[in-house]
Design a protein around this motif. Structure first.
Motif: not given
Length: 229
Positions: A122, A125-130, A216-218
């Motif tokens: 969390s 920054d900028g990690l939208n999906y993984d 992961w998606s937020n």
């Protein structure tokens, strides 16, 4: 506080669970030898030709070789938390020593890891999906001479969700007094239990059980079992 906690009686072998990130492979050198003398000899030989060896085995000075259970299945999994120490610390470590954390069920292990993964990612920054893949491990060990903190309520300071100051004091006392480990209540999966082992010497085997992915998606929106052992 340590003197007020009961010492667990010998109960034979216990099986518990652990998740480790699959990007960290087993350390072959720990698995290739039967005792500390063989390890020292092979380490010296390989260090001459393998410049990556020190990174692979970690900081050996953090644990006496006599504490490592050479010859067991999965020795590298038992040793790795003590030679690759998180400098940020953990619930029962201030970051100067390693702890082998285990959980009573795989769901408890997932809940514990999920919490810490969400806290970490969390802040990226900028990690939208993984997708994060973890290796599930089944660990057998003896609970003899460990201390038991499961009688303490979850309101006790050692179970504070994100303040580890009290648990660091207890963890240091357990380690400094030569106690092998601590059984305690899971904070992330109330009603379940975990262990914090201060030495790997009572581990009798660690084997791979399955793989799990966290999506992961937020936030972590799902956990899937993806591979049987």
């Amino acid at each position: 506080m340590l003197s007020s906690l009961p010492v667990l009686p010998p109960v034979g072998a216990i099986q518990a669970h652990r998740l480790v990130n699959s990007k960290f492979p087993p350390i072959d050198l720990f698995n290739d030898v039967a005792d500390s003398a063989e390890f020292e000899a092979l380490f010296k030989i390989q260090a001459l030709t393998n410049p990556r060896l020190l990174n692979e085995v970690g900081r050996l000075e953090l644990i006496p070789l006599a504490e490592i259970p050479f010859g067991i299945a999965g020795c590298s999994y038992a040793a790795a938390p003590f030679t690759h120490v998180n400098p940020a610390g953990s619930r029962f470590s201030n970051g100067s020593y390693g702890v082998l954390y285990l959980a009573d069920t795989v769901d408890t292990a997932i809940a514990e890891v999920r919490h810490h993964q969400e806290r970490y990612w969390s802040n990226v920054d900028g990690l939208n999906y993984d997708r994060f893949v973890f290796r599930g491990l089944l660990c057998s060990f003896t609970d003899d001479r460990n201390v038991d903190a499961t009688g303490l309520a979850l309101s006790d300071p050692i179970y504070a969700p994100d303040d580890y100051s009290a648990s660091h004091v207890l963890g240091s006392a357990v380690r400094d007094n030569g106690v092998p480990g601590l059984r305690y209540n899971s904070v992330r999966s109330p009603g379940n239990q975990c262990w914090a082992l201060m030495t790997p010497r009572n581990v009798t085997s660690i084997i791979q059980a399955a793989h799990y992915e966290m999506i992961w998606s937020n936030s972590i929106i799902g956990v899937n079992r993806i591979l049987n052992a």
